[in-house]
Design an enzyme around this catalytic site. Structure first.
Site, short mmCIF file in Angstrom:
data_model
loop_
_atom_site.label_atom_id
_atom_site.label_comp_id
_atom_site.label_asym_id
_atom_site.label_seq_id
_atom_site.Cartn_x
_atom_site.Cartn_y
_atom_site.Cartn_z
N HIS A 121 -9.26 -12.42 14.71
CA HIS A 121 -9.74 -12.21 15.99
C HIS A 121 -9.10 -11.23 16.90
CE1 HIS A 121 -6.64 -14.76 17.64
NE2 HIS A 121 -6.62 -15.39 16.52
N HIS A 130 -6.96 3.53 7.97
CA HIS A 130 -7.17 2.98 6.76
C HIS A 130 -6.80 1.73 6.29
CE1 HIS A 130 -7.68 3.82 1.96
NE2 HIS A 130 -8.06 2.51 2.26
C1 LIG Z 1 4.94 2.72 0.48
C2 LIG Z 1 4.68 3.86 -0.29
C3 LIG Z 1 3.93 4.82 0.32
C4 LIG Z 1 5.77 4.40 -0.63
O1 LIG Z 1 5.62 5.54 -1.40
P1 LIG Z 1 7.00 6.61 -1.91
O2 LIG Z 1 7.66 7.07 -0.59
O3 LIG Z 1 6.54 7.58 -2.87
O4 LIG Z 1 7.94 5.48 -2.67
P2 LIG Z 1 8.39 5.80 -4.11
O5 LIG Z 1 7.52 5.33 -5.06
O6 LIG Z 1 9.30 6.99 -4.17
O7 LIG Z 1 9.68 4.30 -4.11
C5 LIG Z 1 10.92 4.23 -3.50
C6 LIG Z 1 11.38 2.83 -3.47
O8 LIG Z 1 10.68 2.20 -2.87
C7 LIG Z 1 10.15 1.24 -3.57
N1 LIG Z 1 8.64 0.92 -2.94
C8 LIG Z 1 7.67 1.72 -3.15
N2 LIG Z 1 6.58 0.93 -2.44
C9 LIG Z 1 7.06 -0.31 -2.02
C10 LIG Z 1 6.37 -1.13 -1.28
N3 LIG Z 1 5.19 -1.23 -0.95
N4 LIG Z 1 7.06 -2.46 -1.14
C11 LIG Z 1 8.33 -2.28 -1.65
N5 LIG Z 1 9.16 -1.47 -2.41
C12 LIG Z 1 8.49 -0.30 -2.63
C13 LIG Z 1 9.97 1.71 -5.10
O9 LIG Z 1 9.92 0.57 -5.88
C14 LIG Z 1 11.25 2.45 -5.02
O10 LIG Z 1 12.34 1.52 -5.23
P3 LIG Z 1 13.64 2.01 -6.06
O11 LIG Z 1 14.51 3.38 -5.24
O12 LIG Z 1 14.67 0.80 -6.11
O13 LIG Z 1 13.20 2.46 -7.45
C15 LIG Z 1 3.86 3.56 -1.62
O14 LIG Z 1 4.64 2.80 -2.71
C16 LIG Z 1 2.82 2.36 -1.29
O15 LIG Z 1 2.84 1.09 -1.14
N6 LIG Z 1 1.39 2.98 -1.20
C17 LIG Z 1 0.30 2.14 -0.76
C18 LIG Z 1 -0.58 2.19 -1.94
C19 LIG Z 1 -1.91 1.55 -1.50
O16 LIG Z 1 -2.07 0.35 -0.81
N7 LIG Z 1 -3.05 2.11 -2.05
C20 LIG Z 1 -4.25 1.61 -1.82
C21 LIG Z 1 -5.23 2.72 -1.78
S1 LIG Z 1 -6.89 2.39 -1.34
#
Ligand SMILES: CC(C)(COP(=O)(O)OP(=O)(O)OC[C@H]1O[C@@H](n2cnc3c(N)ncnc32)[C@H](O)[C@@H]1OP(=O)(O)O)[C@@H](O)C(=O)NCCC(=O)NCCS
Length: 194
Positions: A121, A130
């Site tokens: 709500h 998004h």
């Molecule tokens: C948050 C996000 C954008 C970060 O991406 P990034 O900057 O490329 O991060 P990386 O993949 O390089 O990861 C870096 C570190 O953060 C951690 N990490 C990444 N995303 C995380 C999350 N959501 N929660 C906790 N830790 C996360 C990784 O495990 C990595 O840890 P490490 O250094 O210990 O190995 C991405 O991981 C994410 O969550 N995207 C959302 C995806 C989604 O919801 N998609 C739906 C599409 S419809």
């Protein structure tokens, strides 16, 4: 209805429009090598098709395309979505299967409310946001323009998320998040400025 962006995201929106009984007149894409999607024609370099939905997942790219278009915008709301009669959804927004939007919530223009999101709500979701699949926004949450909430994130009641920020998948957001940052984790922390 025309769709801008011939991608996987567009395929989902085509399904929604067909489920609503709408017809698809065609798509537009900047990539000259894409000429059809699911047997629908894909056109190029045309900005006056109307009504149209911009089917691009990236929030800032979606905004830049919207600003080039001159026609009217459509919306796509899957019949399985539950939207309170006291909620408001603005033009250009797509609402995917199983989404729930509760009373007093306002959704801006050109947002994506992805599969099975739960928006409780009196939330305020500004333009170009998004909300990814299965994310949960408790009551009175505000999400600023262009922000992206990752899949399965939970935002507790009353939290304000700034503009053009990104919340990682599975985060639990208990405190306000400023503009233009990447934040993730349980408890959700700001990781870096964007
Ligand atoms: C948050 C996000 C954008 C970060 O991406 P990034 O900057 O490329 O991060 P990386 O993949 O390089 O990861 C870096 C570190 O953060 C951690 N990490 C990444 N995303 C995380 C999350 N959501 N929660 C906790 N830790 C996360 C990784 O495990 C990595 O840890 P490490 O250094 O210990 O190995 C991405 O991981 C994410 O969550 N995207 C959302 C995806 C989604 O919801 N998609 C739906 C599409 S419809």
């Amino acid at each position: 209805m025309y769709l801008y962006g011939a991608s996987g995201h567009a395929k989902v929106i085509i399904d929604i429009l067909l489920a609503c009984g709408n017809s698809i007149d065609g798509l537009i894409d900047d990539n000259q090598n894409i000429n059809s999607l699911l047997d629908y024609p894909v056109y190029h370099n045309k900005f006056d098709y109307s009504p149209i939905i911009v089917c691009i997942g990236n929030n800032s790219v979606r905004k830049s395309i919207v600003e080039k278009l001159v026609g009217e915008f459509g919306t796509a709301i899957h019949p399985s979505a539950i939207i309170s009669p006291n909620a408001y959804v603005d033009v250009g927004t797509v609402v995917m299967p199983g989404a729930i939007i509760n009373s007093g919530t306002s959704i801006g223009k050109h947002c994506i409310l992805n599969t099975c999101v739960s928006i409780d709500h009196e939330c305020t979701i500004e333009d170009y946001v998004h909300i990814s699949p299965h994310a949960t926004l408790c009551g009175n949450v505000k999400v600023g323009e262009g922000s992206w909430i990752g899949a399965g994130a939970v935002v507790i009641q009353g939290v304000e998320i700034g503009k053009w920020s990104q919340i990682g998948a599975g985060s639990v957001v208990t405190k306000n998040i400023p503009d233009n940052v990447l934040a993730y984790g349980n408890n959700c922390k700001v990781i870096k400025k964007l």
